[in-house]
Structures are given as structure tokens and as C-alpha cells.
Design a protein around this motif. Structure first.
Motif, PDB file in Angstrom:
ATOM      1  N   ASP A 257      43.388  35.582  47.721  1.00 46.40           N
ATOM      2  CA  ASP A 257      42.832  34.762  46.649  1.00 46.40           C
ATOM      3  C   ASP A 257      43.191  35.293  45.266  1.00 46.40           C
ATOM      4  OD1 ASP A 257      41.733  33.289  48.673  1.00 46.40           O
ATOM      5  OD2 ASP A 257      39.702  34.090  48.451  1.00 46.40           O
ATOM      6  N   GLY A 258      43.982  36.359  45.202  1.00 50.29           N
ATOM      7  CA  GLY A 258      44.397  36.914  43.923  1.00 50.29           C
ATOM      8  C   GLY A 258      43.330  37.712  43.212  1.00 50.29           C
ATOM      9  N   LEU A 259      42.300  38.143  43.934  1.00 45.28           N
ATOM     10  CA  LEU A 259      41.192  38.876  43.318  1.00 45.28           C
ATOM     11  C   LEU A 259      41.462  40.365  43.232  1.00 45.28           C
ATOM     12  CD1 LEU A 259      38.267  37.080  45.179  1.00 45.28           C
ATOM     13  CD2 LEU A 259      39.047  36.668  42.830  1.00 45.28           C
ATOM     14  N   ILE A 260      42.257  40.890  44.153  1.00 38.94           N
ATOM     15  CA  ILE A 260      42.570  42.315  44.187  1.00 38.94           C
ATOM     16  C   ILE A 260      44.039  42.477  44.585  1.00 38.94           C
ATOM     17  CG2 ILE A 260      40.223  43.086  44.724  1.00 38.94           C
ATOM     18  CD1 ILE A 260      41.087  43.290  47.670  1.00 38.94           C
ATOM     19  N   PRO A 261      44.645  43.635  44.291  1.00 36.81           N
ATOM     20  CA  PRO A 261      46.027  43.862  44.705  1.00 36.81           C
ATOM     21  C   PRO A 261      46.140  43.945  46.229  1.00 36.81           C
ATOM     22  CG  PRO A 261      45.339  45.437  43.021  1.00 36.81           C
ATOM     23  CD  PRO A 261      44.098  44.742  43.480  1.00 36.81           C
TER      24      PRO A 261
ATOM     25  N   LEU B 140      36.368  44.048  44.217  1.00 33.36           N
ATOM     26  CA  LEU B 140      35.967  42.640  44.191  1.00 33.36           C
ATOM     27  C   LEU B 140      34.935  42.346  43.120  1.00 33.36           C
ATOM     28  CD1 LEU B 140      35.803  41.932  48.035  1.00 33.36           C
ATOM     29  CD2 LEU B 140      37.456  41.004  46.395  1.00 33.36           C
ATOM     30  N   GLY B 141      34.510  43.372  42.376  1.00 37.31           N
ATOM     31  CA  GLY B 141      33.635  43.123  41.247  1.00 37.31           C
ATOM     32  C   GLY B 141      32.239  43.643  41.460  1.00 37.31           C
ATOM     33  N   ALA B 142      31.518  43.829  40.371  1.00 35.42           N
ATOM     34  CA  ALA B 142      30.155  44.337  40.414  1.00 35.42           C
ATOM     35  C   ALA B 142      29.244  43.298  41.015  1.00 35.42           C
ATOM     36  CB  ALA B 142      29.687  44.695  39.004  1.00 35.42           C
ATOM     37  N   ALA B 143      28.168  43.787  41.670  1.00 40.12           N
ATOM     38  CA  ALA B 143      27.178  42.878  42.251  1.00 40.12           C
ATOM     39  C   ALA B 143      26.500  42.087  41.156  1.00 40.12           C
ATOM     40  CB  ALA B 143      26.148  43.669  43.048  1.00 40.12           C
ATOM     41  N   ARG B 144      26.269  40.797  41.442  1.00 38.26           N
ATOM     42  CA  ARG B 144      25.589  39.945  40.463  1.00 38.26           C
ATOM     43  C   ARG B 144      24.451  39.222  41.167  1.00 38.26           C
ATOM     44  NH1 ARG B 144      30.981  39.126  39.264  1.00 38.26           N
ATOM     45  NH2 ARG B 144      31.064  37.255  40.537  1.00 38.26           N
TER      46      ARG B 144
END
Length: 202
Positions: free
Chosen positions: A149-153, A198-202
Motif C-alpha cells: 500500500d506504499g505505507l512502508i519500504p 506504520l505510524g503512531a497509535a491513534r
């Protein structure tokens, strides 16, 4: 492969899993297992040559219960972040159930048994390592979804999956040591999202 039906063998496997997971491999005797299962010692040795053989069967059986849950998580159309959060919720729910059932946060059965007797029983060490590799493969699948999905390498996915697994092991061990759920709650989710990229928890 389906789990075994309700038989004497099934009862022994369930008893071994519950007792060893909540206590330790060394602390639990064949007599303890037979007492919890409500069977005679002769019945134990009809099915298993040793406590180690039963422990191996219990670990394999636990995987048969766990694998469909992992497969369901990584096979959904949800985003990789949502899949990772679902995995964290499954870990927390499992430990919550253990706490409610046994009074103990039990951690990971593979790590508990593997770390205790890895130097004295090669078969159980191998099983514990195999289970760890299988879990890592599911973490890899989530990461590959993120890369797709292009979110991480796409590079370094295997290494990141291993790092995530190591963190999970540490969090579950901390939860077992303290007998508290905090380590496998929100901090675990935040850490895995950060390690994965994948990013910080929200």
C-alpha cells in the motif's frame, strides 16, 4: 488440521497446557496433570511417554487454536494498521482471559516453556522456535501489506518482523512477571506501530 475431540488424550493436553502455562514446566508434575484431568497415571502413559512429550503436544495443539485467529486477522481487507491493532487486541484478550481464569497473566506458552528448558530438551526448544517463526511469518504478512500500500519500504521487512516479535515476547514476559496487563495493552500497540513504520497509535 482440527483440534482433537473430547477424549482422555484431549483432557490431558488441556490440563497440561493450563497448568504449565500458569505455573512452569518444572513446577508441574505428571501427578498434577493427571489430578487436574481426572485420569489415572496409567492413562497418561498410555498416550504419552513423558511429560515432555505431553508438553510438546500441548504446544502444537495451542497453535491449532491460535493459527485461525491469526489467519483471520491478516486475511481481512482492513488496513495494515488495523490488522496490527487487531493482533494487539487478540494478545490482550488472551492474557485477560488467562488472568480471569487462573489469577495470573501467563504470557506466551512457547516462550515460557522454551526459555525454561531450552538447554535440556532439544525437542521442546525446536517446537518453541518453530512457533516463533510461524508468528513472525504473520507479522511479515502485515508488513508486506503495508509495503504493497506504499505505507512502508519493502526493504527489511523480515528484520522488522523479527524486531516486532522480540518486542511482543518482552512485553508478554513483563506482563507475566508483574502479573499486570499494562505491558500488553496500549504500550504494545504503540510500540509495534512504531517499529513497523506504520505510524503512531491513534
Amino acid at each position: 488440521m482440527a483440534r482433537l475431540p473430547s477424549t482422555t488424550k484431549r483432557t490431558l493436553i488441556d490440563a497440561a497446557h493450563d497448568l504449565i502455562w500458569a505455573n512452569s514446566y518444572a513446577h508441574v508434575s505428571v501427578e498434577d496433570i493427571c489430578r487436574k484431568a481426572g485420569v489415572q497415571k496409567g492413562s497418561f502413559y498410555h498416550f504419552f511417554a513423558s511429560k515432555a512429550e505431553l508438553a510438546a503436544a500441548a504446544l502444537e495443539d495451542h497453535w491449532l487454536e491460535l493459527e485461525p485467529k491469526l489467519e483471520a486477522i491478516v486475511s481481512t481487507n482492513k488496513t495494515p494498521r488495523a490488522q496490527l491493532r487487531a493482533l494487539c487486541r487478540e494478545i490482550l484478550a488472551k492474557q485477560q482471559t488467562a488472568l480471569e481464569t487462573t489469577g495470573m497473566v501467563c504470557g506466551c506458552p512457547y516462550v515460557t516453556v522454551g526459555s525454561e528448558i531450552s538447554s535440556s530438551n532439544a525437542d521442546l526448544r525446536t517446537i518453541s522456535c518453530t512457533m516463533s517463526d510461524r508468528i513472525c511469518s504473520y507479522l511479515e504478512r502485515i508488513l508486506r501489506h503495508g509495503a504493497r500500500d506504499g505505507l512502508i519500504p519493502a526493504r527489511g521487512i523480515k528484520t522488522r518482523a523479527q524486531q516486532m516479535h522480540i518486542y511482543i515476547i518482552g512485553a508478554m514476559m513483563q506482563a507475566r512477571i508483574t502479573n499486570r496487563l499494562e505491558a500488553v495493552g496500549a504500550p504494545l500497540e504503540a510500540a509495534l506501530l512504531a517499529i513497523s513504520g506504520l505510524g503512531a497509535a491513534r
